[in-house]
Design an enzyme around this catalytic site. Structure first.
Site, short mmCIF file in Angstrom:
data_model
loop_
_atom_site.label_atom_id
_atom_site.label_comp_id
_atom_site.label_asym_id
_atom_site.label_seq_id
_atom_site.Cartn_x
_atom_site.Cartn_y
_atom_site.Cartn_z
N LEU A 292 0.82 -1.21 0.00
CA LEU A 292 0.00 0.00 0.00
C LEU A 292 0.85 1.25 0.00
CD1 LEU A 292 -2.63 -1.03 2.68
CD2 LEU A 292 -2.99 -0.87 0.23
N GLY A 293 2.11 1.13 0.42
CA GLY A 293 2.97 2.30 0.47
C GLY A 293 3.95 2.17 1.60
N GLY A 295 4.82 3.43 5.11
CA GLY A 295 4.10 4.11 6.19
C GLY A 295 4.99 4.70 7.25
N GLY A 296 6.11 5.26 6.87
CA GLY A 296 6.94 5.90 7.89
C GLY A 296 7.88 4.92 8.55
N VAL A 300 3.96 -1.08 4.04
CA VAL A 300 2.63 -1.50 4.49
C VAL A 300 1.99 -2.34 3.39
CG1 VAL A 300 0.40 -0.74 5.34
CG2 VAL A 300 2.41 0.67 5.73
N LYS A 314 1.91 -3.72 8.70
CA LYS A 314 3.07 -2.83 8.65
C LYS A 314 4.29 -3.60 9.09
CE LYS A 314 2.12 1.44 9.34
NZ LYS A 314 1.83 2.74 9.93
N ASP A 414 3.48 13.47 13.94
CA ASP A 414 3.62 13.46 12.48
C ASP A 414 2.25 13.66 11.82
OD1 ASP A 414 5.07 13.42 10.15
OD2 ASP A 414 5.22 11.23 10.04
#
Ligand SMILES: *[C@@H]1O[C@H](CO)[C@@H](O)[C@H](O)[C@H]1NC(C)=O
Ligand SMILES: *[C@@H]1O[C@H](CO)[C@@H](O)[C@H](O)[C@H]1NC(C)=O
Ligand SMILES: *[C@@H]1O[C@H](CO)[C@@H](O)[C@H](O)[C@H]1NC(C)=O
Ligand SMILES: *[C@@H]1O[C@H](CO)[C@@H](O)[C@H](O)[C@H]1NC(C)=O
Ligand SMILES: *[C@@H]1O[C@H](CO)[C@@H](O)[C@H](O)[C@H]1NC(C)=O
Ligand SMILES: *[C@@H]1O[C@H](CO)[C@@H](O)[C@H](O)[C@H]1NC(C)=O
Length: 574
Positions: A292-293, A295-296, A300, A314, A414
């Protein structure tokens, strides 16, 4: 022969003619003012109030039915659209044991929980007592050999396995938990009698399912149905393509990364422990297509658990956390946080020889950032972007979630539009909170300070090296400006003094040029109400973006101001 139906008809007709129906005159019940959106059937016409707000005034007690349960309204706060209520059976002398027998839910009602409303869970007829702090509900046990009690945080009982101890299915009751210290010394009856706050929102689907606010959207239902379906399909498709990234992390394993004691501790704290293999399966072996990307804290992945739940998994890498005990502590805290606008952490893995995985609730519509700017090319046209009213509702909900975090002593650290997720009904879900104290966020940005994201960081951080609640307020100010301008927080293609959206906004607002900041598609010029609301939000953003922390409002104040601005919208339409 008299036809009974005819008799009933004429009696009811007579009664109607005889009864003093006074149009929308304000009524009182036991001194409590009943007015729009509340109404008393029989004394007021149905048009005088809204569906679900009908109050019965019986023996001088204002009663309302919500989710099949009867409540006494203790007070109504029209100024902040909320009311205090308590279960009517709690003060009914004919009820021997007032412990609730039926679950309570505000789903499919016009209401939502107040900021400090939470659930107290009742467990009946367990075979063994629970060894921690509970409220005794002995009266509800059917035999002496069984134990009944009430607890906050049902999730803490998961490791205790209440089904194995033959407790009946838990039943929840809404209660006010603003002062947890005082609750400790109360009985469950006292807690129920104190009542709880529900609020009525104005934002249901108004504007959210529609495109830009070119025309008045207050009769949103029609539009919701029409545009909704097409929008959902397109946005879901868009999100999937937006999120597709190359799987770039090499799959190193880290042995003895954390001890057995860690998982014991977590399990003791009621954090659900998932098996690594279960998640491997759920994510199709961390299939890059399901990513999904970033995630910091790590990549994820989307996954589907065997029980059918969609989850976001995650992956944390070993070097991302320093002290295990601190980490355990933080995960415990995050698991206990419950707010309708926070992404829920379902649990984590122990996986002694591999990296740690955190399992979150999956939020289908992606990030707020995608809905207001940036990925325009992925969306077919401007009309796919979020309307003003929806933006305002997302801002209000996010502010509520942050105020809640601050009230329990958690600083987000954040806050940004890419950490605000949008669910199926266009409600906000704040992500990535709580763990930042132990896991530094994305350190790959060269220009990033130790914490936070460029464009959002509290200017006082550079002097004090400490992020506080007021730093979240600053970052939220940037989010507000993004919402009114549809511009990213940082954009190097802008003029040098406008690269930072916050500086640009401060200048424009100070010079009375808010119009130049505002996204022209939001209806600022064409819709007087939208204009008023945007000006209100701009002013609020200005206060949040003050350089000095002590000049910024608290998050709670921000949430209240946003609610007031939302209320402007409905004020003289009724
Ligand atoms: C109460 O709400 C729950 C959850 O939405 C629903 O399943 C249940 O049918 C409702 N009960 C009544 C009596 O409305
Ligand atoms: C509204 O105000 C009342 C008292 O002023 C307060 O008790 C209540 O919690 C407020 N409601 C919300 C939703 O903040
Ligand atoms: C009491 O409740 C327990 C748990 O639901 C049930 O198993 C038991 O049969 C009940 N006993 C009586 C006497 O009703
Ligand atoms: C809890 O107990 C039930 C019934 O005995 C059992 O099926 C389930 O596996 C247990 N769950 C856990 C997490 O131990
Ligand atoms: C009440 O809701 C909880 C979840 O919040 C569920 O686990 C439980 O089974 C429900 N209880 C009843 C009696 O339906
Ligand atoms: C609760 O009661 C205990 C003992 O009666 C007392 O020492 C304590 O201060 C009380 N706590 C609160 C928050 O009132």
């Amino acid at each position: 022969m008299y036809n009974p139906i005819v008799i009933i008809f004429s009696v009811s007709l007579l009664m109607r003619l005889a009864s003093p129906i006074k149009d929308c005159q304000i009524q009182t019940c036991n001194g409590l003012v009943i007015k729009r959106p509340f109404w008393i059937p029989g004394l007021q016409e149905p048009g005088c109030g809204s569906i679900g707000f009908n109050v019965a005034c019986k023996e001088n007690r204002p009663l309302i039915q919500i989710n099949g349960t009867g409540f006494i309204i203790i007070d109504i706060f029209y100024k902040n659209a909320s009311f205090l209520l308590a279960q009517s059976r709690v003060s009914d002398p004919n009820v021997g044991c007032v412990a609730p027998q039926r679950n309570f839910s505000v789903d499919r009602t016009p209401f939502e929980y107040g900021l400090s409303t939470t659930d107290l869970f009742f467990l009946y007829n367990c075979k063994t007592p629970y060894d921690r702090e509970t409220y005794d509900v002995g009266c509800a046990s059917n035999t002496t050999g069984h134990y009944s009690f009430a607890v906050f945080h049902l999730e803490l009982l998961q490791h205790w396995n209440y089904s194995a101890r033959s407790c009946q299915a838990p039943v929840n009751a809404a209660v006010e938990a603003d002062d947890v210290g005082r609750l400790v010394n109360m009985t469950y009856v006292e807690i129920l009698k104190k009542g709880f706050v529900l609020q009525w929102g104005e934002h249901d689907c108004d504007g959210c399912h529609a495109g830009y606010a070119g025309s008045r959207l207050n009769f949103g239902v029609k539009i919701c149905i029409g545009i909704g379906a097409a929008l959902i399909t397109l946005i879901v498709c868009a999100i999937f393509s937006i999120y597709y990234h190359k799987f770039k992390t090499n799959h190193t394993t880290s042995s003895q990364s954390y001890s057995l004691s860690m998982s014991k501790d977590l399990e003791m704290a009621g954090v659900h422990i998932f098996h690594y293999s279960e998640l491997e399966q759920a994510t199709d072996h961390f299939n890059p297509k399901e990513e999904l990307g970033d995630g910091g804290y790590g990549a994820v992945f989307k996954g589907k658990l065997k029980d059918g739940r969609d989850v976001a998994v995650k992956r944390l890498y070993e070097h991302h956390y320093r002290r295990i005990d601190q980490f355990v502590n933080e995960v415990e805290i995050v698991t206990k946080l419950r707010h309708k606008n926070l992404v829920t952490l379902y649990g984590c893995t122990t996986c002694h020889s591999r990296e740690l995985l955190l399992i979150y609730e999956y939020i289908p519509r992606g990030t707020l950032a995608e809905h207001i700017q940036g990925e325009r090319t992925e969306l077919e046209s401007d009309s796919m972007l979020m309307s003003w009213r929806c933006r305002l509702s997302v801002a209000t909900e996010t502010a509520g979630a942050l105020a809640y975090l601050h009230s329990v002593g958690v600083v987000h650290r954040d806050v940004k539009t890419s950490n605000i997720l949008i669910d199926n009904d266009f409600h906000a879900k704040l992500a990535d909170f709580g763990l930042s104290r132990v896991i530094p966020t994305d350190t790959t940005h060269v220009s990033t300070g130790p914490q936070g994201t460029p464009g959002y960081v509290d200017p006082e951080y550079n002097e004090l090296y400490r992020l506080t609640e007021k730093s979240d307020v600053y970052s939220f100010g940037v989010v507000l400006v993004e919402l009114i301008s549809s511009k990213p927080a940082i954009d190097f293609t802008r003029k040098i003094d406008e690269i930072n959206l916050s500086s640009m906004a401060m200048k424009k607002i100070q010079d009375g040029e808010v119009g130049e900041l505002v996204d022209p598609n939001l209806g600022f010029e064409s819709d007087e109400k939208v204009r008023e609301m945007i000006l209100g939000v701009a002013e609020l953003a200005f206060r949040c973006l003050q350089n000095r922390r002590d000049l910024r409002p608290s998050m709670e104040d921000v949430a209240i101001v946003l609610k007031d601005i939302q209320r402007m919208d409905v004020m003289d339409i009724q």
